[in-house]
Write an enzyme that holds these catalytic residues in place. Structure first.
Site: not given
Length: 344
Positions: A117, A142
């Protein structure tokens, strides 16, 4: 030889399973169905209900199938949730990736494509496309969980006959142009899905978090990439690894961003409908602007995006949302029940 798709019943994973089958690959899907759907898995794929962190399940899959490569999509992705439940993210995203990589190496699987990501970069100057060598300073658990997974894969590749490509996603959006799958999770936090639901009357409106960012209109700017282009990059990554390519980390984005307000206006234009927009304070962990420099993916993987147009992205997302609305109630629910029942 088969390709294992973890999280293959989810949004991106189901698109990947269809794309692999379209390319003539033999596909095995592993998904625990926490956010995915059994009906989203293509009928031609072999399906296993289970968790990536289940060693026995992984051993069974490797015994029963000749797995040659793994495309790893399973994981948790909601940034605010990662802030309030960080240990769950480190378990599901980091620990389970370690278990999967270890099982792959033990089974002799040499090719591994990992869903990473852009959140690994943290915040960046406005309108500056980020390159893979930029500092990795995640602002939330995250992003940290994905960066830790990248580091593990890098070390594993250095120690074993094992190579990987980690694709750092920017904002994935849109749906399969053929209408076979799309983002179907109830309560999804993706901006475009929320806006499409609002346009079709499925929710009262859209809440914009943060209007005081250092961007041209004060709202967050993101590089929105069509999901079909993203799975295309995975196909190219798989071909790259099969051609004896070295381990690689590469961005997947178009190189330009759109603000939250610009996306909302695009949905209003495409749907010809108005909906309520309310402004709220920033969310913890959100960055102001993240836009990709995808030169590595284009040059080393040979990736050529085909859906680089916000209008087209919105059009496919709206079409899928219309499909979900049409199937609501007895239609979609009964279809889900039939497919789930047929799976067990």
């Amino acid at each position: 030889m088969a390709v294992l798709v973890t999280g293959g019943a989810g949004y991106i994973g189901s698109h990947m399973a269809w794309a692999l089958l379209d390319a003539g690959e033999d596909v095995v899907v592993l998904d625990r169905l926490s956010t995915g759907f059994r009906w989203a898995v293509p009928p031609a794929a072999r399906f296993y209900l289970g968790d990536v962190g289940d060693r026995d399940m992984l051993a069974q899959i490797f015994v029963e199938n000749e797995i040659e490569a793994i495309l790893h999509f399973a994981g948790s992705i909601v940034v605010p949730q990662s802030v309030t439940h960080p240990l769950e993210y480190y378990e599901n995203n980091t620990s389970n990736t370690r278990l999967l990589a270890a099982a792959a190496i033990e089974a002799g699987v040499r090719h591994f494509v990992f869903s990473s990501t852009a959140a690994v970069y943290g915040d960046l100057p406005d309108d500056t496309p980020v390159v893979e060598t930029a500092p990795t300073l995640p602002k939330n658990p995250y992003g940290q969980s994905k960066l830790m997974s990248e580091l593990m894969l890098k070390d594993a590749a250095a120690a074993h006959d094992f190579r990987f490509v980690a694709l750092r996603y920017f904002n994935v959006a849109g749906a399969d142009p053929a209408g076979r799958t799309g983002l179907s999770t109830e309560g999804a936090t993706h901006l475009l899905k929320i806006a499409c639901e609002a346009a079709l009357g499925q929710r009262p409106g859209v809440e914009v978090y943060g209007t005081d960012y250092p961007t041209h209109d004060g709202t967050g700017v993101r590089d929105y990439i069509h999901v079909s282009d993203l799975v295309g990059a995975h196909l190219m990554a798989l071909r790259y690894l099969r051609s004896d390519g070295k381990s690689l980390i590469a961005n997947c984005g178009y190189g330009r961003g759109y603000s939250v307000l610009e996306v909302l206006e695009a949905v209003k234009r495409a749907s010809a409908r108005e909906f309520s927009v309310t402004h709220s304070p920033r969310r913890v962990g959100d960055a102001a602007c993240v836009v990709a420099n995808s030169t590595l993916a284009r040059e080393l993987l040979g990736w050529v995006p085909r859906h680089d147009d916000l209008g087209q992205i919105v059009k496919t997302a709206l079409a899928w949302e219309h499909t979900l609305v049409e199937r609501q109630g007895t239609g979609l629910d009964s279809m889900r029940r039939r497919l789930v029942a047929a799976a067990f």
